[in-house]
Design a protein around this motif. Sequence first.
Motif, PDB file in Angstrom:
ATOM      1  N   GLN A   1      -1.214  -1.288  -4.103  1.00 43.79           N
ATOM      2  CA  GLN A   1      -2.441  -0.498  -4.097  1.00 43.79           C
ATOM      3  C   GLN A   1      -2.142   0.915  -3.597  1.00 43.79           C
ATOM      4  OE1 GLN A   1      -5.881  -2.875  -2.535  1.00 43.79           O
ATOM      5  NE2 GLN A   1      -4.344  -4.471  -2.291  1.00 43.79           N
TER       6      GLN A   1
ATOM      7  N   ILE B   1      -5.094   3.956   4.036  1.00 47.37           N
ATOM      8  CA  ILE B   1      -4.542   2.712   4.563  1.00 47.37           C
ATOM      9  C   ILE B   1      -5.446   2.157   5.654  1.00 47.37           C
ATOM     10  CG2 ILE B   1      -2.639   1.755   5.940  1.00 47.37           C
ATOM     11  CD1 ILE B   1      -0.735   3.552   4.372  1.00 47.37           C
TER      12      ILE B   1
ATOM     13  N   ILE C   1       0.843  -1.196   0.000  1.00 50.92           N
ATOM     14  CA  ILE C   1       0.000   0.000   0.000  1.00 50.92           C
ATOM     15  C   ILE C   1       0.877   1.245   0.000  1.00 50.92           C
ATOM     16  CG2 ILE C   1      -1.883   1.222   1.147  1.00 50.92           C
ATOM     17  CD1 ILE C   1      -2.658  -1.253   2.573  1.00 50.92           C
TER      18      ILE C   1
END
Length: 526
Positions: free
Chosen positions: A231, A66, A24
Amino acid sequence: MHVPLLLTDFLDRAVDLYGEKLAIIGDDRSLTYNQLNGRVNQLSRGLQSIGVEKGDKVAYLAPNTIEMLEGFYGVFQVGGIMTPLNTRLKAADYRFILEHSESKVLLVDQELYPLVADVIPQLEQLEHVIIHGSECDTCIAYESWISTFSDDTFERTELEESDIASLLYTSGTTGNPKGVLLSHRSNYLHALSAMHHLQVKDQDTLLHVLPMFHVNGWGSPFYYTANGATQVMLRKTDPHLILEKIRMHNVSVLHMAPTVLNMVLEAFERDKPDIQQDVRVVIAGSAPPPAFVKKVEENVGWKFIQVYGMTEISPLITISELRSMDLHASPEESYRLKAKAGYAMIGSKVKVVDELGNDVPHDAKTVGEIITRTNGVMEGYYKNPEATNAAIRNGWLHTGDMAVVDQNGNIEIVDRKKDVIISGGENISSIEVEGILYEHPSVLEAAVVSIPHEKWGEVPHAVVVLREEEVATEAELIAFCREKLAHFKAPKSITFSEELPKTASGKIQKVVIRKSFWKDHNRLVN
């Protein structure tokens, strides 16, 4: 041997195979899959410490962060039901959803806390509020809270695949929103199908443009996690920021609504960013005009993929990727095919039927309703059996979307039932009229709705947003449409606006536009 299909399997796979890979990228930090897993374990222990048990609803009000992403897995590990909230609702809506869902805990982003601050004291069943940000008088500060717990392997609550994973409230156009119950199994099988059709791989970097409370915004994290993709979080839907993140992080895939894509295309023309990598853009939410596809693939050089679905089906059931029999098509024909809803994805049966439930002929003309039978169909609407029975009949979910089918079985949506304009007994597809308006070089956005008419009952009216520094008149645009459409389909009037009302995911809210025209008439507008 029975092994339950649980969504936590996807994070486990990412940790096993891609533990030290970048998972992330947020605004202020980045995490590997091992680090993400550790934080998820800390969150699960935190939720367990405040009494969250199997079946408890845990609500989230957050942008794409997140904290939002790790919330899915942290809630699942304790057997909780993830209940994401739309970030663009009114205080009364939040109160209804939090009460109706019986949410026990609310995790809320600091910037969004003012949206719910006044209703929190009124929620008797809400036991804890945890804020992503600084501590407040009645809130627990997220980072300092989870940091007190171990990140070691968490002993998960035993679950079956039939257990509910998510409770998702549809925005609704009239009345209170409905809560869609989706099981681990439905989400899991949808993820397997979607990752195949969208060709998700571990080299991918996804930019989370769709908000994670919305339809495929919460569906996509599962299959990108399963494949060890990176991501990238996006707090705000800003087209210039989207382009900058694509360039900066070598983004290869995005999911978004057509209206957001339109803004990105406009920004691309102005900014001319240096984006060298291959990019796939996955579009859902409403049928785009073929002109959009052409711009994406010719002007920008990205691959366009149209998908179709809805919250009640986990959410995707069709895709418009060209099949072998379509590869010979001319560029213009291929753009038209790619703008359709397409054909059924693996695991979904999809039909278009008439009012008697018979399949419509594959003539690209006869209009019917899309119905589907799939493992992704919801368990039902929470505490609303009447609405459940109205939506699911004889084992098929009725979508309310009207479509035609061509000779090769490609489905093309012509409108929502509620958006079809019936003028003098003739059915007019608002989507068809909008597609023509988008072909005009001065038009940035367009929404076509019905307005009352003394002779014909109702007629099409267009609300148009013009491109910057472009000029067009009502008469000019009406004449443009009359050249390309049967005259009864062309807008009878046009108003110009600086912007169109939209949902948080960027979908145009036609009901808001319609209400202003029908408020003095005795008609229910939805």
